[in-house]
Each structure stands twice: as structure tokens, then as C-alpha cells.
Write a protein that holds these residues in place. Structure first.
Motif, short mmCIF file in Angstrom:
data_model
loop_
_atom_site.label_atom_id
_atom_site.label_comp_id
_atom_site.label_asym_id
_atom_site.label_seq_id
_atom_site.Cartn_x
_atom_site.Cartn_y
_atom_site.Cartn_z
N GLY A 46 0.84 -1.19 0.00
CA GLY A 46 0.00 0.00 0.00
C GLY A 46 0.88 1.24 0.00
N THR A 47 0.64 2.13 0.95
CA THR A 47 1.44 3.36 1.04
C THR A 47 2.63 3.24 1.98
OG1 THR A 47 -0.05 4.20 2.74
CG2 THR A 47 -0.54 4.82 0.47
N SER A 48 2.87 2.03 2.51
CA SER A 48 4.00 1.82 3.42
C SER A 48 5.24 1.39 2.62
CB SER A 48 3.66 0.78 4.47
OG SER A 48 3.65 -0.52 3.89
N ASN A 49 6.30 1.08 3.35
CA ASN A 49 7.55 0.68 2.71
C ASN A 49 7.88 -0.79 2.90
OD1 ASN A 49 8.17 3.23 1.66
ND2 ASN A 49 9.03 3.89 3.62
N SER A 50 6.89 -1.59 3.28
CA SER A 50 7.16 -3.02 3.46
C SER A 50 5.92 -3.83 3.14
CB SER A 50 7.61 -3.31 4.90
OG SER A 50 6.59 -2.96 5.81
#
Length: 289
Positions: free
Chosen positions: A55-59
Motif C-alpha cells: 500500500g502506502t508503506s515501505n514493506s
């Protein structure tokens, strides 16, 4: 603006056809891109993938499972792709091995163990599911906390094994995840884990009915009530006393497995007791006597 795959962990995966899944953690790097990112993988036939999308995270992560009809492959490069709206896709490669023989390791019952320092052992029972494999299976246990020992009943050619764990009286508090491995000749080693908690049992004298006793030579006895506080210790406790002057005797009502006891003191008619003498009352496990 861009989004790319910064790292994969692990970077190689071994699956057993019809066996347990394996998960790869995916870390992303973004440059001026805050939109939603989506993972996809080009998995070979017989291997399915499920995703925890970034999604909008980095993982995020991808979990792979090989069906019972999966084709064997060895160190096959597989491409993982990350994409987002308005940016170029990024890729990374991991190596995939699929075996058609192997084992799956699981727990029978609880997958957590709670030990008390100096207490009784607890046993984990493990199941071994076999996929086209009839050889001997050997279990192993990862690093244990200080004072904790493991006794392993090996599965051998059977379908179950056991690990008995015990914490010595010198063990300290611990709460950690412990890895169990299982392997055999010609098959990949598999692993699972369980939660191990070690508590320290103890007891202390938390109170006396009086902190001062006056005895008269040849007079009546005086009794001191003793209260114990217990933490994780249900064993029998005995009281003792030291520092008594000549002619003063002590008798006990022992706490045993309870939380109260008493010490009764009496002065013989010939005793000459010093004034303001410090007397020590101690409590110890009956098992240590």
C-alpha cells in the motif's frame, strides 16, 4: 519519482510439494512517490503466492506454497515486481527450490511452554508429516536461555517426537521464541518455533507478628507469627532460627505448603540472656534440607 524493491529476506526459498508455506519479507525504497504500491510475482506452475501488499508503506511480503503436484526446480530465479500508478515498475529476483520429497513439522497441542526455575519439566510433542519420504528424522533445538535444558525424543522413522524442557533453580526470567528444526538424509531441513517463558519461583518472609520479644528466665513461652509471600513456588517451606543464647530454646509450627508459621521461644530457669540481642529467622525450601 520511483518505487523499487530495496531488499528481500530471505533471498532464496525452499518449498516442499504439499508442505508448509514460506514467506519473503519485502522492503521498498521510494523517491518522491507516496502512492499505493502493489507486489506481483511470476511463480512457476504448482506454486501459489499470497501477498501482504505494501500500500502506502515501505514493506510487504509474499507467501509461497507448493502444491502436491508442483514440478521440482532447483535455484530457479523468480522475479518479484512492485508497481504503482504513474511510476515505472521495480523488480527483484529470488531463488526458488521445490522438492517433491520432504517433511512438514508441527505441534501436537500447545506450541508454548512455561517453566518455573527449579520446577518440573514440561514436554512439547511434535508431529512429522511425510511427503514421499520414509527415512529417519532428527529434531534439533535452537539456543535456550541459561539454566534451561532440553531432552529430545527423536522421531526416527516414526511420525512424532518430543522435547522435554526443564529450568534449573539457577535459571533466570526469560521470554523468547525458540526454533525447532527437523531434517533427514536427502531432504531439506524444516523449522518451526515455540514461545518459552521461564519464571523464577521464590518465597520471602514478608512479616512477623512482632519484632521484639522479652523472655523471663523460667517464665512462659513467647510466640512470633511468621508470614510468607510466594511467587510461583508451591513447595514446602521450613523455618529456622539462629543467634539464640544458651538456655533459650525454639520450637516451630512450620509453614509447609502454606503461607504462615510460627516460632515459639522459651527461656530456661538458668538462662542468662543478653539484652537487645538480634535473632535471625530464616525460611528455606524443605527440598534443600
Amino acid at each position: 519519482t520511483s518505487v523499487r524493491i530495496a531488499s528481500l529476506s530471505p533471498s532464496s526459498v525452499t518449498l516442499t510439494a504439499g508442505g508448509a508455506p514460506e514467506t519473503i519479507a519485502v522492503a521498498l525504497a521510494r523517491t518522491n512517490f507516496i502512492g499505493s504500491a502493489t507486489l506481483a510475482v511470476d511463480a512457476p506452475a504448482g506454486v501459489t503466492a499470497t501477498f501482504s501488499q505494501p500500500g502506502t508503506s515501505n514493506s510487504g511480503s509474499v507467501t509461497l506454497r507448493a502444491s502436491s503436484t508442483a514440478t521440482p526446480v532447483t535455484n530457479l530465479p523468480v522475479t518479484l515486481t512492485v508497481s504503482g500508478s504513474g511510476v515505472a515498475s521495480g523488480t527483484a529476483t529470488f531463488n526458488l527450490t521445490t522438492n517433491t520429497t520432504g517433511i512438514v513439522l508441527g505441534f501436537v497441542g500447545e506450541s508454548a511452554i512455561s517453566l518455573t526455575a527449579g520446577g518440573a519439566p514440561q514436554t512439547l510433542t511434535l508431529s512429522v508429516s511425510r511427503i514421499n519420504y520414509s527415512g529417519n528424522v532428527t529434531l534439533g533445538v535452537g539456543a535456550l536461555p541459561p539454566g534451561v535444558t532440553a531432552t529430545i525424543t527423536q522421531p526416527g522413522s516414526g511420525n512424532s517426537g518430543a522435547i522435554a524442557l526443564q529450568a534449573s533453580s539457577a535459571a533466570t526470567f526469560a521470554n523468547r521464541l525458540i526454533t525447532v528444526t527437523a531434517g533427514g538424509a536427502g531432504i531439506a531441513t524444516v523449522s518451526t518455533s515455540f514461545q518459552l517463558v521461564v519464571t523464577v519461583s521464590r518465597f520471602v518472609i514478608s512479616g512477623l507478628s512482632t519484632n521484639s520479644v522479652v523472655l523471663t528466665a523460667g517464665g512462659g513461652p513467647q510466640t512470633i507469627g511468621v508470614t510468607l509471600s510466594r511467587t510461583g513456588f508451591a513447595g514446602s517451606v521450613n523455618l529456622d532460627i539462629s543467634g539464640l543464647p544458651t538456655g533459650v530454646t525454639a520450637s516451630f509450627s512450620q509453614p509447609g505448603t502454606g503461607s504462615t508459621g510460627s516460632v515459639t521461644l522459651q527461656d530456661s530457669s538458668t538462662a542468662v540472656a543478653p539484652r537487645d540481642l538480634d535473632i535471625n529467622i530464616t525460611a528455606r525450601s524443605a527440598a534443600d534440607e
